[in-house]
Design a protein around this motif. Structure first.
Motif, short mmCIF file in Angstrom:
data_model
loop_
_atom_site.label_atom_id
_atom_site.label_comp_id
_atom_site.label_asym_id
_atom_site.label_seq_id
_atom_site.Cartn_x
_atom_site.Cartn_y
_atom_site.Cartn_z
N SER A 1 -1.95 9.98 1.20
CA SER A 1 -2.58 9.57 -0.05
C SER A 1 -3.61 10.59 -0.51
N ILE A 2 -4.40 11.11 0.43
CA ILE A 2 -5.42 12.12 0.09
C ILE A 2 -4.75 13.41 -0.38
N PHE B 1 11.57 -0.51 -5.72
CA PHE B 1 12.45 -1.08 -4.69
C PHE B 1 11.76 -1.08 -3.33
N ALA B 2 11.09 0.03 -2.98
CA ALA B 2 10.38 0.14 -1.69
C ALA B 2 9.29 -0.92 -1.59
N VAL C 1 3.83 5.32 -0.52
CA VAL C 1 4.05 3.92 -0.14
C VAL C 1 3.55 3.69 1.29
N ASP C 2 2.71 2.67 1.46
CA ASP C 2 2.36 2.20 2.80
C ASP C 2 3.48 1.24 3.22
N SER C 3 4.35 1.69 4.11
CA SER C 3 5.54 0.89 4.44
C SER C 3 5.18 -0.44 5.12
N ILE D 1 6.98 7.76 1.93
CA ILE D 1 6.97 6.43 2.55
C ILE D 1 6.49 6.57 4.00
N ASN D 2 5.33 5.98 4.32
CA ASN D 2 4.70 6.27 5.60
C ASN D 2 4.58 5.08 6.55
N PHE D 3 4.37 5.44 7.82
CA PHE D 3 4.07 4.53 8.92
C PHE D 3 2.93 3.59 8.52
#
Length: 290
Positions: free
Chosen positions: A103-104, A153-154, A121-123, A89-91
């Motif tokens: 992702s890469i 859920f995220a 996940v792109d937060s 889960i990222n910035f």
């Protein structure tokens, strides 16, 4: 069911103790200041939070850089080699290339570990807004939810993570291209404080203005009153740019108005703090909408 690890990056601005308690894997972004490169570890081991803000107040300039593909690949490979899956889960991708790097790396490793699951996940979140999303996901994991369940859920929760913040010094936002030089000049002269948020696309957006510091802090709490879901019983995060007394003031106001019991406070880390400056105060909670 294979075990899995929740991975994130240091722009989550959590305390190192909380990240450890939640068994997170956290990769640091970097800060370039003069001849030095500091990695933004949550425990401040390479540059302490107060030390960083003292340097910024003294006029030192810095630039920041995302977590690289190589760094993600190395950390992910370690976890996958141990037979575990990954939820990363990222910035916000609107503010950093970190999500793209993750992702890469994940795409490359899926070929190497075909039996593994790596979900990224792109937060669309920043600072303790990202931290709050990761915290809630880790709590779901502790309940025994599967990787796919926590991933779902995220994705459904990230749009409800409200980010409201104000800054004390408009010149940092001017330097980062967030506001014009004229706005910064007149705002400073008139003691105008912007009230800003992170929108549905993960961008920083000015929403309104308050006259004076106290008004701007109370405006954040007013925003919470407008959209918060069950404010008394949710976990609320507050991050600050080396202005803990202001963070405590906001926390006390939230407790007084809503009866909220679980409020966590921490610093805005150096990577985000470099753009927002000392005196930043940010409030994060779950709401009906951003």
């Amino acid at each position: 069911m294979r075990d899995y690890v929740i991975m994130t990056d240091s722009c989550c601005d959590m305390t190192a103790a909380l990240a450890e308690e939640l068994e997170l894997s956290v990769l640091p972004l970097s800060l370039h200041m003069g001849e030095n490169v500091y990695r933004n570890w949550l425990d401040g081991r390479e540059i302490g939070f107060q030390e960083f803000y003292a340097k910024i107040r003294s006029g030192q300039l810095a630039t920041t850089s995302a977590v690289s593909v190589g760094e993600f690949t190395a950390e992910m490979r370690k976890i996958l080699s141990a037979g575990k899956d990954i939820l990363c889960i990222n910035f916000s991708s609107a503010l950093s290339a970190t999500y793209q790097s993750a992702s890469i790396a994940a795409q490359d490793l899926r070929e190497e570990f075909p039996e593994a699951k790596i979900l990224v996940v792109d937060s669309l979140c920043a600072s303790l807004g990202q931290g709050l999303l990761v915290y809630l996901c880790a709590k779901e994991r502790q309940k025994g939810r599967s990787l796919e369940e926590v991933h779902a859920f995220a994705e459904e929760t990230k749009g409800k993570v409200c980010h409201w913040f104000t800054v004390d010094d408009l010149n940092h936002l001017k330097r980062g291209g967030r506001i014009s030089a004229a706005t910064a000049l007149f705002g400073t002269m008139l003691s105008i404080k912007p009230v800003m948020h992170v929108d549905d696309g993960g961008h920083l957006v000015p929403v309104s203005k308050a006259r004076g510091r106290k008004s701007s802090l109370l405006a954040l709490v007013d925003r919470m009153a407008a959209t918060a879901i069950d404010p008394a019983n949710q976990t609320v995060f507050i991050s600050h740019g080396d202005c803990e007394a202001d963070a405590r003031f906001v926390a006390e106001e939230i407790t007084r108005r809503f009866g909220t019991k679980d409020i966590r406070i921490n610093y805005v880390g150096p990577v985000i703090g470099n753009h927002s400056g000392p005196g930043t105060l940010a409030l994060f909670f779950l709401g009906t909408q951003r």
